[in-house]
Motif scaffolding. Structure first.
Motif, PDB file in Angstrom:
ATOM      1  N   THR A 137       0.826  -1.201   0.000  1.00 20.74           N
ATOM      2  CA  THR A 137       0.000   0.000   0.000  1.00 20.74           C
ATOM      3  C   THR A 137       0.864   1.256   0.000  1.00 20.74           C
ATOM      4  OG1 THR A 137      -1.591  -1.286   1.248  1.00 20.74           O
ATOM      5  CG2 THR A 137      -1.980   1.073   1.152  1.00 20.74           C
ATOM      6  N   SER A 141       1.075   3.431  -3.441  1.00 20.13           N
ATOM      7  CA  SER A 141       0.460   4.750  -3.293  1.00 20.13           C
ATOM      8  C   SER A 141       1.488   5.844  -3.547  1.00 20.13           C
ATOM      9  CB  SER A 141      -0.119   4.926  -1.884  1.00 20.13           C
ATOM     10  OG  SER A 141      -1.051   3.920  -1.646  1.00 20.13           O
ATOM     11  N   SER A 142       2.706   5.671  -3.019  1.00 23.00           N
ATOM     12  CA  SER A 142       3.683   6.743  -3.253  1.00 23.00           C
ATOM     13  C   SER A 142       4.092   6.821  -4.725  1.00 23.00           C
ATOM     14  CB  SER A 142       4.914   6.626  -2.351  1.00 23.00           C
ATOM     15  OG  SER A 142       5.088   5.336  -1.916  1.00 23.00           O
ATOM     16  N   SER A 144       2.121   6.140  -7.160  1.00 27.40           N
ATOM     17  CA  SER A 144       0.972   6.726  -7.837  1.00 27.40           C
ATOM     18  C   SER A 144       0.933   8.238  -7.597  1.00 27.40           C
ATOM     19  CB  SER A 144      -0.295   6.038  -7.327  1.00 27.40           C
ATOM     20  OG  SER A 144      -1.414   6.585  -7.910  1.00 27.40           O
ATOM     21  N   TYR A 154      -2.715   0.985 -10.836  1.00 33.82           N
ATOM     22  CA  TYR A 154      -2.605   0.871  -9.373  1.00 33.82           C
ATOM     23  C   TYR A 154      -2.941  -0.547  -8.909  1.00 33.82           C
ATOM     24  CZ  TYR A 154      -2.880   2.073  -4.415  1.00 33.82           C
ATOM     25  OH  TYR A 154      -2.654   2.124  -3.067  1.00 33.82           O
ATOM     26  N   TRP A 158      -0.438  -3.150  -7.290  1.00 31.27           N
ATOM     27  CA  TRP A 158      -0.627  -3.434  -5.863  1.00 31.27           C
ATOM     28  C   TRP A 158      -0.717  -4.950  -5.624  1.00 31.27           C
ATOM     29  CZ3 TRP A 158      -3.888  -5.900  -2.503  1.00 31.27           C
ATOM     30  CH2 TRP A 158      -3.768  -5.574  -1.153  1.00 31.27           C
TER      31      TRP A 158
END
Ligand code: ADP
Length: 529
Positions: A137, A141-142, A144, A154, A158
């Protein structure tokens, strides 16, 4: 508080730096290798050695090695083209993954041997998914947020990240941990040979199932089922350590095969294939790790039971010896006082004490057999003489039966007379015990050029065909009304089989339900030097 000498502090710092640098080097190289193999969305890979290695390293060497993970994850992602901030954040995520994984592992008191079902359960349900979620995560997320990956990639990035990390923590962490507890035991030649054959089997299965050896149609899913036999073999015979080694070997071959597009899992792109493969290997790994843990638990229970029996036997024997001593003392007193009735009662008490002592002795024999400590004192002795002696004793013990003595071996046998006598006594006492409704027992001896034989035949209820293969097993009693109403522990024949086997002979039973049983053995003849 006394401060440490300067040189000691320096040495500790150097050791620490060496450990950190080593872990960093392993982490960085294996991360680069993983990404180079195949990356989903450029960053996540399904073949991710670092996570499992990192958790194992922190568990074995302590939390203090965390900077190695931070640095390794940061640099490998930076080199892979992640923006600076995203690389830092990925570094933090991966470090947290290892720290949390280590914390959970320790907090739940999992054993490094992974030899309990509970430990595997917690690893699979908690440690593995939870720690991998953190890294996946934060990392994705970073990336993205730093626009290093598009929003549409994503989810696949992931899931690849999560699954890759999970598989790594599932397989590699336990592999390192179980080998860290290896104590170089002395291994017998048979076991070494078995290990060799298993290793070869794993290799052949890996080559056939994943590298397309022996087949032209590479997409035969059925072949992947071949991984079960060697893994079950490893789980049953070599515990979690052997199982994990086999899983890692098979997984490595499978990854190579999938990368080469050889195998079963080759219907889509490399990353799709790897996803299928890793899910398959993950499920196989979990299944066989559970099996190995169940077997290990069972072994441990057996060991506890044997230890318990050994201790209990010892504890029972001491008071029994005193009891026997007191009974004999009282007997002498009553004889002097001319009290016939009390002497009779004490004689019966003595017989019961003897029976108890022989039961305890049988149980002790079981623990001796289990521990490989059954002792033999061998010498030459006339076989018929021993058989006559024991037959006579048995005749005294029964009023109902007439024990007929047939045949003669006329040979001198080399072996432990007492132990062989124990087997004959066991045959005869069983024949008396289990054939209460008949009145004849036949004891027959014979000899050929190479061996002597003895048979004890009774005309009791017999043993059903399906039960016969088990009567020589430990604690086995034929589950019928007959066995229920006769006392016994189901170990006499087990001990007898072990004795005859160790003396180089054969033991057997022939029986027909309702007609009686014949128990027999042969012993080899040895030329006197
Ligand atoms: P135990 O007699 O103490 O139970 P053994 O190991 O000597 O233990 O025998 C195992 C089982 O085999 C017995 O419980 C009994 O069910 C069966 N068995 C042994 N000998 C005979 C026999 N002569 N006739 C019928 N059943 C027998």
């Amino acid at each position: 508080m006394e401060s440490l000498p300067h040189s000691k502090v320096r040495r500790q710092i150097i050791i620490y730096l060496v450990e950190v640098l080593t872990l960093f080097a392993i982490y960085f190289t294996s991360a680069r290798f993983g990404i180079s193999l195949n990356a989903v969305g450029q960053f996540a890979t399904l073949v991710w050695v670092p996570s499992g290695t990192a958790v194992a390293a922190l568990l074995l060497f302590g939390y203090r090695l965390w900077p190695a993970i931070l640095l390794g994850a940061f640099l490998s992602n930076l080199f892979n083209g992640a923006p600076l901030l995203a690389a830092v954040s990925i570094g933090v995520g991966n470090t947290l993954e290892a720290l949390v994984g280590t914390f959970l592992f320790r907090n739940y008191g999992l054993s490094h041997d992974l030899d309990h079902v509970r430990d595997v359960l917690i690893l699979v349900l908690l440690v593995m998914p939870l720690s991998a979620i953190i890294s996946a995560t934060i990392g994705v997320s970073s990336l993205s947020l730093g626009r290093a990956i598009s929003l549409s990639s994503y989810a696949p990035t992931w899931s690849a990240w999560w699954i890759g990390d999970m598989i790594s923590i599932l397989i590699l962490t336990p592999l390192f941990l179980t080998w860290s507890t290896w104590s170089r035991p002395r291994v017998s030649i048979q076991r070494m040979a078995e290990m060799g054959v298993l290793a070869l089997f794993v290799l052949v299965v890996g080559l056939v199932a994943f590298l397309g050896l022996l087949q032209t149609d590479q997409r035969s899913y059925a072949l992947t089922y071949l991984v079960f036999p060697p893994l079950i073999w490893a789980a049953l015979r070599f515990g979690p350590r052997g199982t994990l080694s086999a899983i890692v070997a098979l997984s490595s071959l499978a990854v190579v095969g999938t990368m080469q597009g050889f195998v079963t899992f080759s219907s889509g792109s490399v990353s799709e294939n790897l996803l299928l493969l890793q899910c398959f290997m993950g499920i196989i790994a979990i299944t066989s790790m559970f099996l190995a843990a169940v077997v290990a638990e069972r072994r441990e229970l057996e060991r506890h039971k044997d230890e318990f029996i050994a201790i209990a036997n010892h504890e029972l024997k001491t008071p029994l010896t005193s009891l026997k001593g007191f009974a004999q003392f009282l007997q002498r007193r009553f004889v002097r006082a001319g009290d016939e009735e009390s002497v009779g009662l004490l004689l019966r008490m003595d017989a019961q004490i003897n029976r108890l002592a022989s039961l305890i002795e049988d149980l002790l024999d079981v623990t001796r057999i289990e521990g490989g400590k059954l002792q033999f004192h061998e010498a030459y002795f006339p076989f018929d003489e021993l058989v006559d002696e024991i037959t006579e004793e048995a005749q005294h013990a029964t009023e109902k039966h007439n024990i007929l003595r047939e045949g003669l071996a006329k040979e001198t046998v080399y072996g432990d007379k007492d132990r062989i006598g124990q087997v004959i006594t066991n045959f005869l006492s069983n024949a008396i015990k289990y054939s209460a409704d008949s009145n004849e027992i036949i004891v027959k001896t014979a000899a050929t050029d190479h061996q002597v034989s003895l048979c004890v035949q009774d005309f009791g209820p017999g043993i059903a065909k399906e039960n016969q293969p088990y009567v020589f097993e430990r604690f086995y009693r034929v589950d019928s009304a007959t066995a229920q109403c006769h006392s016994g522990l189901g170990i006499g024949l087990y001990v007898s089989r072990e004795i005859i086997k160790r003396q180089g002979g054969n033991i057997w039973v022939e029986s027909e339900k309702g007609k009686g049983s014949t128990f027999g053995f042969t012993l080899p003849l040895k030329e006197k030097a």
